[in-house]
Write a protein that holds these residues in place. Structure first.
Motif, short mmCIF file in Angstrom:
data_model
loop_
_atom_site.label_atom_id
_atom_site.label_comp_id
_atom_site.label_asym_id
_atom_site.label_seq_id
_atom_site.Cartn_x
_atom_site.Cartn_y
_atom_site.Cartn_z
N MET A 1 0.82 -1.22 0.00
CA MET A 1 -0.01 0.02 -0.12
C MET A 1 0.83 1.17 -0.03
SD MET A 1 -2.71 1.62 2.73
CE MET A 1 -1.27 2.60 3.67
N VAL A 2 1.96 1.35 0.74
CA VAL A 2 2.80 2.38 0.91
C VAL A 2 3.46 2.71 -0.57
CG1 VAL A 2 5.03 3.46 2.07
CG2 VAL A 2 3.33 2.35 3.25
N ALA A 3 3.89 1.37 -1.16
CA ALA A 3 4.57 1.76 -2.46
C ALA A 3 3.61 2.29 -3.53
CB ALA A 3 4.99 0.28 -2.87
N LYS A 4 2.33 1.65 -3.71
CA LYS A 4 1.29 2.41 -4.36
C LYS A 4 0.79 3.76 -4.04
CE LYS A 4 -1.26 -1.58 -3.86
NZ LYS A 4 -2.48 -2.46 -4.09
N VAL A 5 0.83 4.06 -2.94
CA VAL A 5 0.58 5.44 -2.53
C VAL A 5 1.59 6.58 -2.92
CG1 VAL A 5 0.16 7.29 -0.70
CG2 VAL A 5 -1.03 4.95 -0.83
N LEU A 6 2.84 6.08 -2.92
CA LEU A 6 4.02 6.86 -3.50
C LEU A 6 3.83 6.75 -4.84
CD1 LEU A 6 6.83 5.47 -1.04
CD2 LEU A 6 5.99 7.81 -0.94
N SER A 7 3.72 5.88 -5.52
CA SER A 7 3.77 5.67 -7.17
C SER A 7 2.45 6.82 -7.53
CB SER A 7 3.23 4.40 -7.43
OG SER A 7 4.20 3.36 -7.32
N LEU A 8 1.42 6.68 -6.87
CA LEU A 8 0.36 7.82 -7.10
C LEU A 8 0.83 9.15 -6.85
CD1 LEU A 8 -2.86 5.97 -6.24
CD2 LEU A 8 -1.81 6.00 -8.63
N ALA A 9 1.61 9.36 -5.92
CA ALA A 9 2.04 10.59 -5.59
C ALA A 9 3.01 11.00 -6.56
CB ALA A 9 2.73 10.54 -4.12
N VAL A 10 3.92 10.39 -6.97
CA VAL A 10 4.71 10.80 -8.22
C VAL A 10 3.85 11.27 -9.47
CG1 VAL A 10 6.36 9.83 -9.96
CG2 VAL A 10 6.59 9.17 -7.61
N ILE A 11 2.83 10.57 -9.78
CA ILE A 11 1.89 11.00 -10.77
C ILE A 11 1.29 12.39 -10.44
CG2 ILE A 11 -0.23 10.39 -11.95
CD1 ILE A 11 0.78 7.66 -12.15
N VAL A 12 0.93 12.27 -9.19
CA VAL A 12 0.26 13.76 -8.83
C VAL A 12 1.19 14.95 -8.94
CG1 VAL A 12 -0.91 15.10 -6.88
CG2 VAL A 12 -1.67 12.61 -7.48
N ILE A 13 2.25 14.73 -8.36
CA ILE A 13 3.46 15.78 -8.26
C ILE A 13 3.84 16.26 -9.64
CG2 ILE A 13 5.65 16.46 -7.64
CD1 ILE A 13 5.17 14.42 -5.06
N GLY A 14 3.98 15.16 -10.62
CA GLY A 14 4.23 15.35 -12.02
C GLY A 14 3.19 16.32 -12.74
N GLY A 15 1.95 15.97 -12.43
CA GLY A 15 0.83 16.60 -12.98
C GLY A 15 0.78 18.20 -12.40
N VAL A 16 1.02 18.41 -11.28
CA VAL A 16 1.21 19.74 -10.59
C VAL A 16 2.17 20.58 -11.28
CG1 VAL A 16 1.41 20.91 -8.56
CG2 VAL A 16 0.27 19.11 -8.31
N VAL A 17 3.21 19.93 -11.45
CA VAL A 17 4.58 20.67 -12.00
C VAL A 17 4.21 21.11 -13.65
CG1 VAL A 17 6.92 20.42 -12.96
CG2 VAL A 17 6.39 19.66 -10.59
N MET A 18 3.53 20.22 -14.19
CA MET A 18 3.19 20.49 -15.75
C MET A 18 2.10 21.64 -15.47
SD MET A 18 4.83 18.59 -17.64
CE MET A 18 3.98 18.33 -19.21
N LEU A 19 0.83 21.61 -14.50
CA LEU A 19 -0.06 22.69 -14.47
C LEU A 19 0.82 23.97 -14.21
CD1 LEU A 19 -2.92 20.95 -12.70
CD2 LEU A 19 -3.13 21.80 -14.76
N VAL A 20 1.55 23.90 -13.29
CA VAL A 20 2.22 25.33 -12.80
C VAL A 20 3.12 25.78 -14.04
CG1 VAL A 20 4.36 26.11 -11.47
CG2 VAL A 20 2.52 24.55 -10.50
N ARG A 21 3.69 24.97 -15.19
CA ARG A 21 4.24 25.54 -16.21
C ARG A 21 3.16 25.70 -17.15
NH1 ARG A 21 8.76 20.64 -17.06
NH2 ARG A 21 10.18 21.20 -15.44
#
Length: 468
Positions: free
Chosen positions: A165-185
């Motif tokens: 579960m921890v591994a999965k939440v971290l994986s989804l967090a990577v996707i979320v952070i990547g999306g936030v960075v692209m939105l900010v750009r």
């Protein structure tokens, strides 16, 4: 084992962290990595797809709250099976367990195992699809590994669940952070006119909901193991609120990230949307998303396996399955016969492999039984208000979810009737035909009794008492 009374019980070894992991770790399966493109394709527009994901989350939160009240009133393991048995009819409960044990759950286990195996072997075959025999052997190996883990120790299987579960939440967090960075750009072009080309109709909305709800599947896992949960009146509501809220929030943010990075056309044409996202955002590190999807499927497989064995165990304890399946190991205190039975059926279902279309037709039966379960809650609230309830929901909540369940059952049949729905219905009803001679009249061949005694000695198991 208690030396004074010589009674055998499954231990209460699932704490709050294990409970949250069992729910969230099963919900976050391969679905969020695979189904967003189907939801978008069905509903037609990015804005409407986000509305569907949010609506699925709200529906799951509502129905899970209803299950919390049921779980604190009827403090027995078994989920829908035990709730229908206690509030409706033993025949209906047997129809549920018959379809669940013989096909639905084993097919779910086999499907998750195949998803895990495909992601594991895919990196070794970059230019062509991997051989199906290799994929199935890897899937069978994963099922056998988890069978051993779950038979050995409850704490060990819970540790596996927490880790993944921890591994999965971290994986989804990577996707979320990547999306936030692209939105900010400033990558917001995919959200302009976001509701254009929306498909408004019973069939596209129903299909989109089915696909979205498949990704949320697992929200009721804790209700299958209530008797192994520490302080269920406290930890059941807490675990459900934490896990379902966490998953709903992550799913919404992940879909926003997908739509930020990919155009709707790119998303709908992708076979594995998370891998496509990884290749576009992470570049040479895109393979991480394949690993994440494999970990996700394996963790969800463990949670499904853990709870599936308990349903089989409880049904046998109530006399609806062979007695051997209601026994637990005398030293390890795990329902090993039920877990071994689930393993064998799952491996058999794995052999043909072409069962995904059949599973799709069975999806509407899940909401059929959810509807019966919710009717039972409404009955308890009206007819037996005096029962102790550590947790209560307003009666309007199960009524609203019941109406949603009826829509999800009837929508695909009314809008696009197919003969397969009749076959599935006949299969479920056949459970009632089997119930009459073997359960009601208890016609039990002598050979089965001898086999039970042999297996009891061979597996070192004994009948287990309810842990209330």
């Amino acid at each position: 084992m208690d030396d004074k009374t010589q009674k055998l019980n499954l231990k209460r070894e699932v704490g709050l962290l294990g409970a949250v992991s069992l729910i969230a770790g099963t919900m976050i399966g391969a679905g969020i990595f695979m189904t967003p493109q189907t939801v978008l394709y069905s509903i037609g527009s990015p804005g409407a797809s986000l509305v569907v994901w949010a609506a699925c989350g709200v529906l799951v939160i509502m129905v899970s709250f209803c299950y919390v009240e049921l779980g604190t009133v009827i403090r027995e393991s078994g989920g829908e099976y035990i709730y229908i048995l206690r509030t409706s009819s033993p025949v209906l409960a047997f129809m549920l367990i018959f379809s669940s044990v013989t096909f639905v759950r084993p097919a779910g286990v086999a499907g998750l195992a195949l998803g895990f195996a495909q992601y594991v072997v895919a990196p070794f075959y970059p230019d062509c699809p991997p051989p199906m025999l290799l994929v199935k052997c890897m899937a069978a190996a994963s099922i056998l590994v988890l069978a051993v883990v779950n038979c050995l120790n409850v704490r060990l299987s819970m540790s596996v669940q927490v880790f993944f579960m921890v591994a999965k939440v971290l994986s989804l967090a990577v996707i979320v952070i990547g999306g936030v960075v692209m939105l900010v750009r400033g990558h917001t072009e995919n959200f302009e006119d976001s509701f254009e080309n929306t498909n408004v109709g019973i069939n596209p909305i129903g299909i989109a909901f089915y696909q979205g709800l498949w990704s949320y599947d697992g929200w009721n896992n804790l209700n299958y193991v209530t008797e192994e949960l520490k302080r269920p009146e406290v930890n059941l509501p807490r675990a459900v609120i934490i896990a379902v809220s966490l998953v709903t929030g992550l799913y919404l943010l992940v879909n926003v990230s997908y739509l930020t990075v990919m155009t709707p056309n790119e998303l709908t044409s992708s076979s594995a949307v998370a891998v496509t996202w990884g290749n576009k955002v992470l570049g040479s590190w895109g393979w991480i998303m394949s690993v994440a999807a494999a970990l996700s499927a394996f963790g969800s497989l463990n949670g499904t396996f853990f709870s599936g064995g308990r349903v089989c165990f409880v049904a046998a304890r109530e006399g609806h399955m062979p007695d051997i399946l209601a026994m637990a190991h005398v030293h390890r205190l795990t329902p090993s016969p039920a877990l071994i039975f689930t393993t064998i059926i799952s491996l058999l279902v794995l052999i043909p492999g072409d069962f995904q279309s059949i599973v799709n037709y069975f999806s509407f039966t899940a909401w059929f039984f959810y509807a019966i379960t919710l009717s039972g809650l409404i009955y308890l609230k009206i007819k037996k208000p005096e029962l102790p309830r550590p947790y209560r929901v307003p009666i309007i909540l199960p009524i609203l979810v019941l109406l949603a369940a009826i829509f999800l059952v009837l929508a695909p049949i009314i809008d696009d009737p197919q003969i397969e729905y009749l076959y599935v219905t006949l299969f479920i009803v056949s459970g009632a035909i089997i119930y009459v001679p073997f359960v009601h009249y208890k016609l039990c061949p002598e050979l089965l009794t001898k086999l039970t005694v042999f297996l009891q000695l061979f597996l070192e198991v004994a009948p287990a008492e309810k842990n209330l």
